[in-house]
Design an enzyme around this catalytic site. Structure first.
Site, PDB file in Angstrom:
ATOM      1  CB  THR A  19      -0.858   0.453   1.177  1.00 41.30           C
ATOM      2  OG1 THR A  19      -1.062   1.347   1.258  1.00 41.30           O
ATOM      3  CG2 THR A  19      -0.250  -0.369   2.547  1.00 41.30           C
ATOM      4  CB  SER A  73      -4.492   2.503  10.094  1.00 43.53           C
ATOM      5  OG  SER A  73      -3.862   1.795   9.169  1.00 43.53           O
ATOM      6  CE1 TYR A 105      -4.266  -3.451   4.693  1.00 46.29           C
ATOM      7  CE2 TYR A 105      -4.419  -0.735   4.368  1.00 46.29           C
ATOM      8  CZ  TYR A 105      -4.134  -2.076   3.531  1.00 46.29           C
ATOM      9  OH  TYR A 105      -3.917  -2.322   2.462  1.00 46.29           O
ATOM     10  CG  HIS A 106      -2.160   1.859   6.128  1.00 45.37           C
ATOM     11  ND1 HIS A 106      -3.201   2.702   6.828  1.00 45.37           N
ATOM     12  CD2 HIS A 106      -2.184   1.847   5.069  1.00 45.37           C
ATOM     13  CE1 HIS A 106      -3.898   2.921   5.679  1.00 45.37           C
ATOM     14  NE2 HIS A 106      -3.027   2.532   4.355  1.00 45.37           N
ATOM     15  CE  LYS A 115      -1.995  -5.155   2.572  1.00 44.69           C
ATOM     16  NZ  LYS A 115      -1.702  -5.875   1.936  1.00 44.69           N
TER      17      LYS A 115
HETATM   18  N1  LIG Z   1      -9.169  -2.297  -2.516  1.00 42.43           N
HETATM   19  C1  LIG Z   1      -8.380  -1.250  -2.346  1.00 42.43           C
HETATM   20  O1  LIG Z   1      -8.783   0.015  -2.407  1.00 42.43           O
HETATM   21  C2  LIG Z   1      -6.511  -1.455  -2.483  1.00 42.43           C
HETATM   22  C3  LIG Z   1      -5.399  -0.231  -2.142  1.00 42.43           C
HETATM   23  C4  LIG Z   1      -3.966  -1.045  -2.036  1.00 42.43           C
HETATM   24  C5  LIG Z   1      -3.641  -1.826  -1.554  1.00 42.43           C
HETATM   25  N2  LIG Z   1      -4.690  -2.850  -1.289  1.00 42.43           N
HETATM   26  C6  LIG Z   1      -4.240  -3.944  -0.856  1.00 42.43           C
HETATM   27  O2  LIG Z   1      -5.131  -5.126  -2.773  1.00 42.43           O
HETATM   28  C7  LIG Z   1      -4.993  -7.005  -2.010  1.00 42.43           C
HETATM   29  C8  LIG Z   1      -6.416  -6.975  -2.271  1.00 42.43           C
HETATM   30  O3  LIG Z   1      -7.469  -6.115  -1.783  1.00 42.43           O
HETATM   31  P1  LIG Z   1      -8.786  -5.945  -1.855  1.00 42.43           P
HETATM   32  O4  LIG Z   1      -9.541  -4.635  -1.731  1.00 42.43           O
HETATM   33  O5  LIG Z   1      -8.929  -6.871  -3.536  1.00 42.43           O
HETATM   34  O6  LIG Z   1      -9.207  -6.413  -0.619  1.00 42.43           O
HETATM   35  P2  LIG Z   1     -10.704  -7.965  -0.320  1.00 42.43           P
HETATM   36  O7  LIG Z   1     -10.741  -8.128   1.243  1.00 42.43           O
HETATM   37  O8  LIG Z   1     -11.550  -7.759  -0.889  1.00 42.43           O
HETATM   38  O9  LIG Z   1      -9.618  -9.217  -0.647  1.00 42.43           O
HETATM   39  C9  LIG Z   1      -9.630  -9.914   0.007  1.00 42.43           C
HETATM   40  C10 LIG Z   1      -9.757 -11.386  -0.449  1.00 42.43           C
HETATM   41  O10 LIG Z   1      -8.246 -11.953   0.497  1.00 42.43           O
HETATM   42  C11 LIG Z   1      -8.928 -12.751   1.285  1.00 42.43           C
HETATM   43  N3  LIG Z   1      -8.482 -13.592   2.570  1.00 42.43           N
HETATM   44  C12 LIG Z   1      -7.842 -12.583   3.348  1.00 42.43           C
HETATM   45  N4  LIG Z   1      -7.665 -12.972   4.651  1.00 42.43           N
HETATM   46  C13 LIG Z   1      -7.069 -14.574   4.154  1.00 42.43           C
HETATM   47  C14 LIG Z   1      -6.716 -15.971   4.301  1.00 42.43           C
HETATM   48  N5  LIG Z   1      -5.719 -15.877   5.736  1.00 42.43           N
HETATM   49  N6  LIG Z   1      -6.324 -16.521   3.592  1.00 42.43           N
HETATM   50  C15 LIG Z   1      -7.115 -17.139   2.219  1.00 42.43           C
HETATM   51  N7  LIG Z   1      -7.844 -16.178   1.572  1.00 42.43           N
HETATM   52  C16 LIG Z   1      -8.009 -14.509   2.722  1.00 42.43           C
HETATM   53  C17 LIG Z   1     -10.906 -12.159   1.438  1.00 42.43           C
HETATM   54  O11 LIG Z   1     -11.534 -13.290   1.699  1.00 42.43           O
HETATM   55  C18 LIG Z   1     -10.869 -11.865  -0.089  1.00 42.43           C
HETATM   56  O12 LIG Z   1     -11.362 -12.234  -0.459  1.00 42.43           O
HETATM   57  C19 LIG Z   1      -4.784  -6.559  -0.076  1.00 42.43           C
HETATM   58  O13 LIG Z   1      -3.683  -7.308   0.242  1.00 42.43           O
HETATM   59  C20 LIG Z   1      -5.026  -5.038   0.080  1.00 42.43           C
HETATM   60  O14 LIG Z   1      -4.601  -4.718   0.876  1.00 42.43           O
HETATM   61  C21 LIG Z   1      -6.456  -2.755  -1.723  1.00 42.43           C
END
Ligand SMILES: NC(=O)c1ccc[n+]([C@@H]2O[C@H](COP(=O)([O-])OP(=O)(O)OC[C@H]3O[C@@H](n4cnc5c(N)ncnc54)[C@H](O)[C@@H]3O)[C@@H](O)[C@H]2O)c1
Ligand SMILES: NC(=O)c1ccc[n+]([C@@H]2O[C@H](COP(=O)([O-])OP(=O)(O)OC[C@H]3O[C@@H](n4cnc5c(N)ncnc54)[C@H](O)[C@@H]3O)[C@@H](O)[C@H]2O)c1
Lengths: 406, 406
Positions: B145, B187, B189-190, B193
């Site tokens: 992130t 946070s 969460y951050h 990462k």
């Molecule tokens: N959406 C955004 O704006 C954004 C921005 C920056 C970074 N990211 C990063 O991109 C990645 C995906 O984001 P997203 O928005 O698709 O999130 P999301 O929550 O929609 O998807 C994450 C998926 O991972 C699965 N998951 C979580 N823990 C798990 C575990 N222990 N075992 C197996 N599966 C697991 C969840 O069920 C979910 O389907 C994340 O790592 C997030 O931090 C997202």
């Protein structure tokens, strides 16, 4: 002061508890006794005959009239139990030793890597989380490690925690920021201490927790003024390939007539501190905590540095032992210089015990005295850092091949 | 190529799977469906009607003839199951999305903090550990992130992952080291990462794992070329106070005639990227991985930056909405500049979709179209960063107090 000592049954924790209890503090040990369980797992035991924690605290009370209370809690796994313990006891300070602390153990297998990460990250995070949740403004003193300063291999003087760095802003000027000294850990264990640092930084910033992190060198020596008071107050002494630090293993090898096993060229420079000084540093740190809103206070808790081969020679000279050079199980620079700043503790009154003064007593009063209890098959280091390194290690427990090497 | 997509049922994961499957790769989703469970916990649902993963993959096969396989595994909790899955499937690449990704959710309570740390650290560490243990030389692509670059608040241009720093050696010369950009997360969460980054650094150095870390901005937009192919392939759209990112929440507020709620002055500058570009970046990163022995390759995966209040104004102009300024639940600088380097992806052919081009279609084709499904009580952000901030938040779900503010 009411002080919670997490991991107070361990090698540094126990003499710390005695030291603080002797000064009149109300000391509570919180420990899950996992370290004793690991002894059982590995089939090793402390060189010194060590009693149960219940027995040790009973003897302490009998000898001094002071009470140290023991609470069996796994702070990594039992968040709720620990949180309720905090609510009930509301300590003024918390000293956090409760982590898996051996680098070789942390590299033993995938299971040991996972255990170390889980145990250490959760222990630290549960503690921080619970302090915020329970609104307890206790001073948290944590034991870190010199191993967080990975870039020491480039031969730089190691500052106390922070490195001033110039960052160029958009307007073109350079702003100086004190950043955590860049982490570059050499094992899973050391890595967990780098993770801890980020956890501390966040909770100090976001929640105003008052935190001191002590980046400690290798602790040597067995006795402190308090552990000497009774045979059953004796401290633990680890000499096995996983938990025994380099100095302890040399001492034992010398005591049983085994060559001193130096890994690689022995050109690695390490930082050391005597257990009596370690205990004293913790006392000093406790008294000199940061204020709410301050960043994490970091001290380097070490008093001298030595190359591993020089240490071996020092002990060989004292005892007449041979030295054997073996392949290094660790992935690390073969040689490094190391100069560590430790002005803060010196300024606050620390008066170090040097290896040159204290080593002979370790040889005679500890290693030779308890040599009859040594299991020689447990001395070699057998945990390899990578799959490539594993086959190169000489695991011969009887040292037959060893002798021909030396 | 055989690709394992961990977290492939999520918002970024699902369109990534479709994109890679459409290109002929063999795609395996590994997901524990925890994100769907969290919807249940919070009593919220995706704005877009989203089918089960089994049904989605069935439709994909029906529409395209391509198969995407789904494997229900918790990679944070079931290390052994996951390791055996890896041994059986031996993927050429692993894309790691499987983390708890909402900052407000990570700050909701002590339980949520612990869950986020545990889930994210263990998911990442189990994966690294298992790759080493199974000797699988897969290219690991992780989603990080922009939030790891905490010092962006001082108004510096953000490089791609590394900061050159001069460290003075003992001999007096200054050696330049490329360090991970100093972490200063905002946070829990951050922070996870930032912990991930250290894990990657260690495993790349110690075990030669090939790792790419993508520091992504806020992803906006719903459709990609592939999700558009069938109504039942639609992507999820989160608008609730925990998972809905700022832009999605503005879109929904506009669609239901609620004022756009700006936190603080709205002077926070954030980085953005469209979902179609995100998916394309992942494809590009996959093809341009590091070699064994290289350090972690880091890309900034974002295409433009905006102040929150400017975004609100952009959407207000498009929709006629009012803007309401509310207390900020986050502990952060009220105003910050942000310039982010993203030359690597641009050089490799990324051709960004801008907010100015794509926003209207989000308003009409998504927010307005599905506005009938909105639960307005779920839009406000209710997770406070500290105990001091909590009482200052306006939690009025019906927006009555809100209106008077605007
Ligand atoms: N959406 C955004 O704006 C954004 C921005 C920056 C970074 N990211 C990063 O991109 C990645 C995906 O984001 P997203 O928005 O698709 O999130 P999301 O929550 O929609 O998807 C994450 C998926 O991972 C699965 N998951 C979580 N823990 C798990 C575990 N222990 N075992 C197996 N599966 C697991 C969840 O069920 C979910 O389907 C994340 O790592 C997030 O931090 C997202
Ligand atoms: N011994 C050294 O040379 C040295 C050097 C540098 C830093 N340190 C640090 O100092 C601290 C203490 O080191 P030590 O040598 O006394 O280690 P130790 O293993 O002897 O003691 C650690 C104690 O913590 C307990 N513990 C571990 N996990 C726990 C958990 N989840 N819940 C409750 N208790 C738990 C163990 O049972 C043990 O009693 C460690 O954090 C270590 O990393 C030690």
């Amino acid at each position: 002061m009411k002080i919670a000592v997490l991991g107070g049954d361990g090698f540094v924790g126990w003499p710390t508890c005695l030291h603080l209890s002797a000064q009149g503090h109300e000391v509570h040990i919180v420990d899950n006794l996992s370290r004793r369980w690991i002894d059982t797992e590995l089939g090793v035991q402390s060189l010194t005959p060590m009693d149960s924690i219940q027995e040790r605290t009973r003897i302490w009370h009998q000898e001094t009239g002071h009470r140290i209370r023991f609470h069996l809690i796994d702070i990594a796994r039992d968040y709720d139990v620990f949180k309720h313990w905090l609510i009930e006891h509301r300590p003024d300070a918390v000293i956090h030793f409760a982590e898996q602390r051996a680098a070789p153990y942390s590299m033993k297998s995938d299971r040991h890597k996972n255990y170390t990460v889980n145990n250490n990250v959760n222990a630290t995070h549960n503690l921080l989380n619970a302090l915020v949740e329970t609104d307890i403004d206790a001073h948290l003193v944590h034991l870190g490690t010199m191993g967080v300063y990975g870039y020491s291999t480039i031969g730089a003087a190691i500052p106390e925690g922070y490195l001033p760095v110039g960052i160029e802003t958009l307007s073109g000027e350079t702003v100086s920021q004190d950043i955590l000294y860049p982490a570059n850990p050499g094992s899973i264990y050391h890595m967990t201490k780098c993770l801890d640092q980020l956890l501390f930084q966040f909770y100090a910033k976001n929640d105003g927790l008052r935190i001191t992190d002590l980046h400690q060198g290798i602790v040597w020596g067995t006795h402190t003024d308090q552990t000497r008071r009774h045979a059953q107050l004796i401290n633990r002494f680890d000499y096995d390939g996983d938990y025994g630090t380099v100095l302890n293993r040399f001492l034992i090898q010398a005591a049983i007539g085994y060559p001193l096993t130096v890994h690689g060229t022995g050109g690695q420079t390490r930082a050391f501190i005597h257990i009596q000084d370690s205990v004293r540093c913790i006392e000093i740190a406790l008294k000199n905590g940061p204020s709410r809103g301050d960043k994490v206070k970091i001290f380097n808790q070490m008093t001298e540095t030595h190359r591993v081969r020089d240490l071996a020679e020092m002990i060989a000279k004292m005892t007449g032992s041979e030295i054997a050079y073996l392949p290094n199980p660790r992935k690390e620079a073969p040689e490094n210089e190391l100069i560590v700043k430790n002005e803060q503790f010196l300024a606050l009154g620390l008066n170090p015990t040097t290896l040159a003064e204290g080593l002979l007593s370790e040889v005679v009063d500890v290693a030779k005295k308890f040599a009859y209890r040594v299991d020689r098959s447990r001395v070699p280091a057998v945990s390899a850092w990578t799959k490539d390194i594993a086959p190169t290690l000489n695991r011969d427990p009887e040292g037959k091949k060893l002798k021909s090497v030396s």
